[in-house]
Design a protein around this motif. Structure first.
Motif, short mmCIF file in Angstrom:
data_model
loop_
_atom_site.label_atom_id
_atom_site.label_comp_id
_atom_site.label_asym_id
_atom_site.label_seq_id
_atom_site.Cartn_x
_atom_site.Cartn_y
_atom_site.Cartn_z
N THR A 105 -21.66 29.28 29.27
CA THR A 105 -22.84 29.09 28.43
C THR A 105 -23.98 29.98 28.92
O THR A 105 -24.73 30.56 28.12
N ALA A 106 -24.10 30.13 30.24
CA ALA A 106 -25.20 30.93 30.80
C ALA A 106 -24.95 32.42 30.66
O ALA A 106 -25.90 33.21 30.68
N CYS A 107 -23.71 32.81 30.53
CA CYS A 107 -23.36 34.24 30.55
C CYS A 107 -23.96 34.98 29.35
O CYS A 107 -23.60 34.70 28.21
N PRO A 108 -24.86 35.94 29.60
CA PRO A 108 -25.48 36.64 28.47
C PRO A 108 -24.52 37.62 27.78
O PRO A 108 -24.74 37.99 26.63
N GLY B 216 -25.02 37.78 37.67
CA GLY B 216 -24.94 36.66 38.60
C GLY B 216 -25.37 35.32 38.02
O GLY B 216 -25.42 34.32 38.73
N LEU B 217 -25.66 35.27 36.73
CA LEU B 217 -26.12 34.01 36.14
C LEU B 217 -25.03 32.95 36.16
O LEU B 217 -25.31 31.76 36.27
N CYS B 218 -23.77 33.38 36.07
CA CYS B 218 -22.67 32.41 36.12
C CYS B 218 -22.65 31.70 37.46
O CYS B 218 -22.44 30.50 37.54
N VAL B 219 -22.90 32.47 38.53
CA VAL B 219 -22.90 31.90 39.89
C VAL B 219 -24.04 30.90 40.02
O VAL B 219 -23.87 29.81 40.56
N GLU B 220 -25.20 31.28 39.49
CA GLU B 220 -26.36 30.38 39.59
C GLU B 220 -26.17 29.12 38.76
O GLU B 220 -26.65 28.06 39.11
N ALA B 221 -25.46 29.26 37.63
CA ALA B 221 -25.31 28.11 36.73
C ALA B 221 -24.30 27.09 37.25
O ALA B 221 -24.38 25.92 36.91
N CYS B 222 -23.39 27.53 38.09
CA CYS B 222 -22.30 26.64 38.52
C CYS B 222 -22.82 25.50 39.42
O CYS B 222 -23.41 25.76 40.46
N PRO B 223 -22.58 24.25 39.04
CA PRO B 223 -23.10 23.14 39.83
C PRO B 223 -22.24 22.82 41.05
O PRO B 223 -22.63 22.00 41.88
N CYS B 224 -21.03 23.41 41.15
CA CYS B 224 -20.18 23.02 42.28
C CYS B 224 -19.67 24.22 43.08
O CYS B 224 -18.59 24.11 43.68
N ASP B 225 -20.42 25.30 43.07
CA ASP B 225 -20.08 26.46 43.91
C ASP B 225 -18.63 26.93 43.68
O ASP B 225 -17.92 27.28 44.61
N ALA B 226 -18.23 26.88 42.42
CA ALA B 226 -16.83 27.22 42.12
C ALA B 226 -16.65 28.70 41.84
O ALA B 226 -15.51 29.18 41.83
N ILE B 227 -17.74 29.41 41.58
CA ILE B 227 -17.61 30.85 41.31
C ILE B 227 -18.63 31.59 42.18
O ILE B 227 -19.77 31.16 42.31
N ARG B 228 -18.16 32.66 42.79
CA ARG B 228 -19.04 33.45 43.67
C ARG B 228 -18.84 34.93 43.39
O ARG B 228 -17.81 35.35 42.88
N MET B 229 -19.84 35.72 43.81
CA MET B 229 -19.73 37.18 43.67
C MET B 229 -20.02 37.83 45.03
O MET B 229 -20.71 38.83 45.12
N ASP B 230 -19.51 37.22 46.09
CA ASP B 230 -19.82 37.68 47.44
C ASP B 230 -18.72 38.56 48.03
O ASP B 230 -18.57 38.66 49.23
N THR B 231 -17.92 39.17 47.16
CA THR B 231 -16.76 39.92 47.64
C THR B 231 -17.11 41.31 48.19
O THR B 231 -16.34 41.90 48.90
N CYS B 232 -18.29 41.82 47.79
CA CYS B 232 -18.72 43.16 48.22
C CYS B 232 -17.78 44.26 47.73
O CYS B 232 -17.70 45.33 48.33
N VAL B 233 -17.00 43.99 46.69
CA VAL B 233 -16.19 45.07 46.10
C VAL B 233 -16.49 45.14 44.60
O VAL B 233 -16.89 44.16 43.99
N HIS B 234 -16.29 46.34 44.06
CA HIS B 234 -16.42 46.51 42.62
C HIS B 234 -15.15 46.00 41.95
O HIS B 234 -14.12 45.89 42.60
N PRO B 235 -15.22 45.70 40.68
CA PRO B 235 -13.98 45.32 40.00
C PRO B 235 -13.03 46.52 39.96
O PRO B 235 -13.44 47.65 40.19
#
Ligand code: SF4
Ligand code: SF4
Length: 236
Positions: free
Chosen positions: A90-93, A127-146
């Motif tokens: 829902t948060a993902c623009p 990063g809005l998906c990470v901020e929206a998640c209430p249970c820390d289920a998604i992160r973007m801390d991998t330091c790699v590009h897709p």
């Protein structure tokens, strides 16, 4: 910026502007070429020439809070932590998160994602998906590009399995291990790229067609009747 009716005749021709642009491009090209040649011979070391980072072979040192590829975090038993609440989608623009929810076998957990996909071609890495998640289920801390290699749009869709696998690799081998795994994958693609028969070169649509054909029951084998030698019983 001037409107077209305010422009002079020469401005409307655009030739001068094109030549001006080309002169800037050529100036930087020749300057950098000359400096790189000079550096090669040990000259003019103090003058910096422009360089392009040859990612993924070369990487800059990213900040700790750099937003890299996504990953789905895991529970202690290795299952996915996501509860399919759809807040990230829902948060993902860019509307690039697709979730299909299922009933969790554990009565204490309501739902879990049967399918969780991120279309990395549409993602803007906000990063809005990470901020929206209430249970820390998604992160973007991998330091790699897709992954930057594919032959079809669907090759850039990261599935639940890929996103969970990334968490496992990071837990076992750290961020460098995650990067190394991606580099191995790139090397494998590079080795195979000129082989037109390899499966990965087929687009997803072609692969789906092939899978459907494989699922269909095999046609009965035809019996070849040799009419030059009829069976003895019918021989006259
Ligand atoms: S980073 Fe932004 S664009 Fe990408 S999936 Fe998350 S919310 Fe959507
Ligand atoms: S990743 Fe987080 S926000 Fe997104 S569906 Fe799962 S639990 Fe909800």
């Amino acid at each position: 910026m001037k409107r077209t009716e305010e422009m002079s005749f020469w401005e409307r021709l655009y030739i001068l502007q094109v030549l001006k642009g080309l002169s800037v491009t050529n100036y930087h090209f020749i300057r950098n070429l000359a400096l790189h040649i000079a550096h090669f011979f040990g000259l003019a070391k103090a003058r910096r020439a422009s360089v392009t980072t040859q990612y993924p072979e070369q990487r800059k040192v990213y900040a700790e809070d750099y937003r890299g590829s996504h990953r789905l975090t895991l529970r202690a038993d290795g299952s996915v932590r996501c509860t399919s609440c759809f807040l990230c989608a829902t948060a993902c623009p860019a509307q690039c998160i697709y979730i299909e929810a299922g009933e969790h076998p554990d009565p204490h957990i309501e739902k879990y994602p049967l399918r969780y996909e991120i279309d990395t071609l549409r993602c803007i890495y906000c990063g809005l998906c990470v901020e929206a998640c209430p249970c820390d289920a998604i992160r973007m801390d991998t330091c790699v590009h897709p992954r930057i290699w594919g032959f079809d749009r669907r090759d850039f869709v990261e599935t639940k399995e890929t996103l969970m696998h990334r968490s496992r690799v990071i837990a076992e081998k750290g961020r460098e291990g995650n990067m190394n795994e991606m580099m191995e994958w790139y090397a494998e693609q590079a080795r195979e790229i000129y082989n037109p028969l390899r499966g990965e070169l087929r687009t997803y649509s072609e692969r789906e067609l092939l899978e459907k054909r494989e699922e269909q029951p095999a046609e009965p084998e035809l019996t070849v009747i040799d009419r030059r030698h009829p069976p003895h019983g019918n021989a006259k």
